[in-house]
Motif scaffolding. Sequence first.
Motif, PDB file in Angstrom:
ATOM      1  N   LEU A 268       0.837  -1.196   0.000  1.00  0.00           N
ATOM      2  CA  LEU A 268       0.000   0.000   0.000  1.00  0.00           C
ATOM      3  C   LEU A 268       0.873   1.248   0.000  1.00  0.00           C
ATOM      4  O   LEU A 268       2.008   1.234   0.483  1.00  0.00           O
ATOM      5  CB  LEU A 268      -0.900   0.006   1.234  1.00  0.00           C
ATOM      6  N   GLU A 269       0.351   2.326  -0.516  1.00  0.00           N
ATOM      7  CA  GLU A 269       1.046   3.602  -0.447  1.00  0.00           C
ATOM      8  C   GLU A 269       1.142   4.036   1.017  1.00  0.00           C
ATOM      9  O   GLU A 269       0.363   3.579   1.872  1.00  0.00           O
ATOM     10  CB  GLU A 269       0.317   4.656  -1.274  1.00  0.00           C
ATOM     11  N   PRO A 270       2.092   4.924   1.344  1.00  0.00           N
ATOM     12  CA  PRO A 270       2.249   5.345   2.742  1.00  0.00           C
ATOM     13  C   PRO A 270       0.964   5.846   3.385  1.00  0.00           C
ATOM     14  O   PRO A 270       0.682   5.533   4.556  1.00  0.00           O
ATOM     15  CB  PRO A 270       3.312   6.446   2.649  1.00  0.00           C
ATOM     16  N   SER A 271       0.158   6.631   2.665  1.00  0.00           N
ATOM     17  CA  SER A 271      -1.079   7.155   3.253  1.00  0.00           C
ATOM     18  C   SER A 271      -2.066   6.034   3.561  1.00  0.00           C
ATOM     19  O   SER A 271      -2.728   6.033   4.619  1.00  0.00           O
ATOM     20  CB  SER A 271      -1.720   8.169   2.305  1.00  0.00           C
ATOM     21  N   GLU A 272      -2.184   5.069   2.658  1.00  0.00           N
ATOM     22  CA  GLU A 272      -3.068   3.925   2.902  1.00  0.00           C
ATOM     23  C   GLU A 272      -2.512   3.046   4.015  1.00  0.00           C
ATOM     24  O   GLU A 272      -3.284   2.469   4.808  1.00  0.00           O
ATOM     25  CB  GLU A 272      -3.215   3.108   1.618  1.00  0.00           C
ATOM     26  N   SER A 273      -1.202   2.951   4.086  1.00  0.00           N
ATOM     27  CA  SER A 273      -0.574   2.163   5.150  1.00  0.00           C
ATOM     28  C   SER A 273      -0.858   2.780   6.506  1.00  0.00           C
ATOM     29  O   SER A 273      -1.116   2.071   7.491  1.00  0.00           O
ATOM     30  CB  SER A 273       0.943   2.077   4.908  1.00  0.00           C
ATOM     31  N   ARG A 274      -0.829   4.112   6.584  1.00  0.00           N
ATOM     32  CA  ARG A 274      -1.148   4.793   7.836  1.00  0.00           C
ATOM     33  C   ARG A 274      -2.570   4.462   8.273  1.00  0.00           C
ATOM     34  O   ARG A 274      -2.823   4.248   9.461  1.00  0.00           O
ATOM     35  CB  ARG A 274      -1.007   6.312   7.666  1.00  0.00           C
ATOM     36  N   GLN A 275      -3.466   4.399   7.323  1.00  0.00           N
ATOM     37  CA  GLN A 275      -4.859   4.101   7.657  1.00  0.00           C
ATOM     38  C   GLN A 275      -5.004   2.711   8.252  1.00  0.00           C
ATOM     39  O   GLN A 275      -5.733   2.509   9.235  1.00  0.00           O
ATOM     40  CB  GLN A 275      -5.730   4.236   6.403  1.00  0.00           C
ATOM     41  N   ILE A 276      -4.309   1.732   7.682  1.00  0.00           N
ATOM     42  CA  ILE A 276      -4.439   0.368   8.187  1.00  0.00           C
ATOM     43  C   ILE A 276      -3.756   0.228   9.540  1.00  0.00           C
ATOM     44  O   ILE A 276      -4.232  -0.494  10.425  1.00  0.00           O
ATOM     45  CB  ILE A 276      -3.903  -0.645   7.153  1.00  0.00           C
ATOM     46  N   ILE A 277      -2.617   0.931   9.732  1.00  0.00           N
ATOM     47  CA  ILE A 277      -1.952   0.898  11.034  1.00  0.00           C
ATOM     48  C   ILE A 277      -2.856   1.514  12.098  1.00  0.00           C
ATOM     49  O   ILE A 277      -3.013   0.974  13.202  1.00  0.00           O
ATOM     50  CB  ILE A 277      -0.606   1.658  10.970  1.00  0.00           C
ATOM     51  N   ASP A 278      -3.482   2.640  11.772  1.00  0.00           N
ATOM     52  CA  ASP A 278      -4.363   3.314  12.722  1.00  0.00           C
ATOM     53  C   ASP A 278      -5.592   2.456  13.025  1.00  0.00           C
ATOM     54  O   ASP A 278      -6.035   2.393  14.187  1.00  0.00           O
ATOM     55  CB  ASP A 278      -4.790   4.664  12.163  1.00  0.00           C
ATOM     56  N   LYS A 279      -6.118   1.780  12.022  1.00  0.00           N
ATOM     57  CA  LYS A 279      -7.278   0.910  12.224  1.00  0.00           C
ATOM     58  C   LYS A 279      -6.958  -0.224  13.184  1.00  0.00           C
ATOM     59  O   LYS A 279      -7.740  -0.534  14.099  1.00  0.00           O
ATOM     60  CB  LYS A 279      -7.762   0.370  10.888  1.00  0.00           C
ATOM     61  N   ILE A 280      -5.795  -0.847  13.007  1.00  0.00           N
ATOM     62  CA  ILE A 280      -5.399  -1.940  13.897  1.00  0.00           C
ATOM     63  C   ILE A 280      -5.161  -1.401  15.303  1.00  0.00           C
ATOM     64  O   ILE A 280      -5.543  -2.027  16.302  1.00  0.00           O
ATOM     65  CB  ILE A 280      -4.140  -2.633  13.349  1.00  0.00           C
ATOM     66  N   LYS A 281      -4.525  -0.221  15.400  1.00  0.00           N
ATOM     67  CA  LYS A 281      -4.271   0.374  16.725  1.00  0.00           C
ATOM     68  C   LYS A 281      -5.578   0.595  17.481  1.00  0.00           C
ATOM     69  O   LYS A 281      -5.682   0.306  18.671  1.00  0.00           O
ATOM     70  CB  LYS A 281      -3.517   1.693  16.559  1.00  0.00           C
ATOM     71  N   ARG A 282      -6.574   1.125  16.788  1.00  0.00           N
ATOM     72  CA  ARG A 282      -7.848   1.442  17.447  1.00  0.00           C
ATOM     73  C   ARG A 282      -8.617   0.171  17.809  1.00  0.00           C
ATOM     74  O   ARG A 282      -9.500   0.226  18.682  1.00  0.00           O
ATOM     75  CB  ARG A 282      -8.683   2.330  16.536  1.00  0.00           C
ATOM     76  N   SER A 283      -8.297  -0.939  17.185  1.00  0.00           N
ATOM     77  CA  SER A 283      -8.996  -2.193  17.496  1.00  0.00           C
ATOM     78  C   SER A 283      -8.443  -2.872  18.734  1.00  0.00           C
ATOM     79  O   SER A 283      -9.051  -3.817  19.258  1.00  0.00           O
ATOM     80  CB  SER A 283      -8.890  -3.157  16.310  1.00  0.00           C
ATOM     81  N   LEU A 284      -7.290  -2.418  19.234  1.00  0.00           N
ATOM     82  CA  LEU A 284      -6.659  -3.068  20.403  1.00  0.00           C
ATOM     83  C   LEU A 284      -7.276  -2.583  21.713  1.00  0.00           C
ATOM     84  O   LEU A 284      -7.733  -1.462  21.817  1.00  0.00           O
ATOM     85  CB  LEU A 284      -5.158  -2.759  20.395  1.00  0.00           C
TER      86      LEU A 284
END
Length: 284
Positions: A268-284
Amino acid sequence: MPPSPSPTLRQQRLGTELRKLRERSGLTATAAAELLGLKQAQISGIEAGRYAVGADRVRTLARAYSSGDPALVEALALMTGGRTRGWWDSYRDYLPVGLIDLAELEHHALALRVALCMHIPALLQTTDHARAMLREAVPPFRPYELEHRLSYRIKRQETLHGSTPLPYTALLHEAALHMRYGGSDIARAQLAHLLELGEQDNITIRVIPFASPHFPGNGQSFDYAVGPVPQLDTVQLDTHHGGCEFLDAEAQLAKYRTVLDRMESCALEPSESRQIIDKIKRSL
């Protein structure tokens, strides 16, 4: 200068590249020694990294070997001299030599590209995350061993900061983002740290999602250190016994450059990667 009984990786690499130049010229070590007015043992010692050589000697050897690559010769000339003295020397009595060589390699690299499947890169880890990972070592480290390794790992991260931060690209499989070393709180803080680091101009973090139909490299993790010329790039692999393996043959470098390029093509592009990282973070 007396020979070094334990040349560093950098000293060995200089010797290896000089040997390659000699072999391409068709000269034996004996013939090269006669041509240069040296002893055969001196040529062998230089090529093994046991004897420090100066920049002028490197250029003299290159001329004798009819090297037609001035960029490579000048890059080799910059690698001359004795052992590099850096912060890693204070760990020489406490850590395996491969880890010392790794820190020196990162110090001299012009850029780093890393690929990981199940772990967050060492240079992007929080202290708590790094400590939790080190506690999983088999056999376990003694408390003082763990602290040496931990402080060494955190010290390595300085190469990404300061006045001339190292360009750094991390290709992470999504699986690495779901690992919860140390528990959910530490994992959440680690993902927040990735988001923060991704804001730095020199750091690029790209995620290969579970949904990707391609996964080049079959999950092998490695670091690719970019040198001043492509011939002086280096690949570092972690070994099963906890050490480091360094690769520098032209075919090996070409292979891992291709793997990295293919991994980038399906990340994924960096911006899309940030979104997936943030999504996983918020799920913890």
